[in-house]
Each structure stands twice: as C-alpha cells, then as structure tokens.
Design a protein around this motif. Structure first.
Motif, PDB file in Angstrom:
ATOM      1  N   THR A 102     -47.391 -54.623   8.932  1.00  0.00           N
ATOM      2  CA  THR A 102     -46.829 -54.417  10.342  1.00  0.00           C
ATOM      3  C   THR A 102     -47.428 -55.443  11.912  1.00  0.00           C
ATOM      4  O   THR A 102     -46.117 -55.867  12.220  1.00  0.00           O
ATOM      5  N   VAL A 103     -48.157 -56.755  11.003  1.00  0.00           N
ATOM      6  CA  VAL A 103     -48.333 -57.714  11.631  1.00  0.00           C
ATOM      7  C   VAL A 103     -47.373 -58.596  11.633  1.00  0.00           C
ATOM      8  O   VAL A 103     -46.317 -59.447  12.745  1.00  0.00           O
ATOM      9  N   ARG A 104     -46.644 -58.494  10.383  1.00  0.00           N
ATOM     10  CA  ARG A 104     -45.088 -59.264  10.086  1.00  0.00           C
ATOM     11  C   ARG A 104     -43.974 -58.800  11.151  1.00  0.00           C
ATOM     12  O   ARG A 104     -43.139 -59.429  11.508  1.00  0.00           O
ATOM     13  N   ILE A 105     -44.386 -57.635  10.921  1.00  0.00           N
ATOM     14  CA  ILE A 105     -42.989 -56.670  11.927  1.00  0.00           C
ATOM     15  C   ILE A 105     -43.170 -56.552  12.713  1.00  0.00           C
ATOM     16  O   ILE A 105     -42.393 -57.067  14.003  1.00  0.00           O
ATOM     17  N   SER A 106     -43.964 -57.216  13.762  1.00  0.00           N
ATOM     18  CA  SER A 106     -44.202 -57.215  15.260  1.00  0.00           C
ATOM     19  C   SER A 106     -44.001 -58.673  15.759  1.00  0.00           C
ATOM     20  O   SER A 106     -43.732 -58.933  16.521  1.00  0.00           O
ATOM     21  N   ARG A 107     -43.781 -60.033  14.866  1.00  0.00           N
ATOM     22  CA  ARG A 107     -43.439 -61.504  14.985  1.00  0.00           C
ATOM     23  C   ARG A 107     -42.342 -61.097  14.895  1.00  0.00           C
ATOM     24  O   ARG A 107     -42.165 -62.398  15.054  1.00  0.00           O
ATOM     25  N   LEU A 108     -41.424 -60.386  14.242  1.00  0.00           N
ATOM     26  CA  LEU A 108     -40.219 -60.227  14.240  1.00  0.00           C
ATOM     27  C   LEU A 108     -39.456 -60.198  15.613  1.00  0.00           C
ATOM     28  O   LEU A 108     -40.095 -59.323  16.548  1.00  0.00           O
ATOM     29  N   PRO A 109     -38.299 -60.967  15.919  1.00  0.00           N
ATOM     30  CA  PRO A 109     -37.934 -61.259  17.191  1.00  0.00           C
ATOM     31  C   PRO A 109     -36.823 -59.543  16.934  1.00  0.00           C
ATOM     32  O   PRO A 109     -36.247 -59.415  16.680  1.00  0.00           O
ATOM     33  N   ALA A 110     -36.593 -59.240  17.889  1.00  0.00           N
ATOM     34  CA  ALA A 110     -36.503 -57.734  18.496  1.00  0.00           C
ATOM     35  C   ALA A 110     -34.802 -57.130  18.057  1.00  0.00           C
ATOM     36  O   ALA A 110     -34.351 -56.343  17.102  1.00  0.00           O
TER      37      ALA A 110
END
Length: 137
Positions: A102-110
């Motif tokens: 979840t943390v890694r996905i939240s850090r990805l640019p949209a």
C-alpha cells in the motif's frame, strides 16, 4: 528406536502391561511404528507419551483407556493451538506485506498506476444458446 522389551524396561513395567497401554493409546488415536513382523518400535517421543499415560493414570486414578483419552484430547488441543498460532503468524506477515505494498503504491506517480477497469467486451450481452434460448422465447 526401542523394542517392546527395551521400552518396557525403560518404563519399569512388564511387556504385557506395555501392550495394554499401547492398545489404550491406539484406541485414543495414537499411532506407533511397527518393524519386522509387526513388532512395535518406540522412539523417545513415544516413550514420553507412554510415561505421561502412566503418570496420568496414577495421579488421577484412571484406567489406562480414560487416561489415554485425556492425553489424546490434550494433544489434539495442543495441535489446534499450534496451528492457530501458525495461522496468526502468517496473517501478521501478510498484513505487513499488504501495508508495504500500500505504501509503495501510494508513492507511485498517478500516471504509473494502471487502469483496472474491465475490458468492454465483458459487458456485451451474449446470445443465449441451446436450451436457454428455447426458454427465453
């Protein structure tokens, strides 16, 4: 591995009494290994179980069959508790992985997050075939 004679000597009981205790434990679901000509063989863990049976029968003044059932229930409950602890540990590991993801996905640019909408061909109505077409008329 110990033979019946060796196991009986280690437990300070006669081989015939050992046979009765083994039958009581087998009736409660325990399994003992057999060697050549179906002679029973006992490892240290099985000797400990037999010692527990003797001690339980003596301390609670139970016949061997009831003592074996009590030991079997305790072993079963212990097994269930061990499996539940293992499941809880695995669940904790999975939750930690989920949190990390979840943390890694939240850090990805949209623009790097893929669109998960289903393809449009899944929404087309399919013609009914055979018996279903007959029913819909």
């Amino acid at each position: 591995m110990h033979t019946t004679k060796e196991a009986a000597a280690a437990l300070n009981i006669s081989p015939s009494t050992l046979g009765k205790y083994v039958m009581a434990l087998e009736g409660a679901g325990f399994r003992f290994e057999s060697g050549k000509r179906n002679a029973r063989l006992f490892d240290d863990k099985e000797l400990a179980t037999l010692r527990q049976l003797i001690d339980t029968a003596a301390s609670q003044e139970l016949p061997p069959g009831q003592a074996a059932n009590a030991i079997g229930q305790q072993a079963y409950i212990s097994l269930i508790e061990d499996r539940l602890a293992s499941i809880e540990q695995r669940q904790d590991q999975l939750m930690a992985l989920y949190d990390e993801l979840t943390v890694r996905i939240s850090r990805l640019p949209a623009h790097h997050i893929p669109d998960y909408t289903p393809p449009s061909f899944l929404f087309f109505s399919r013609p009914k075939a055979g018996f279903l077409r007959f029913l819909s008329k």
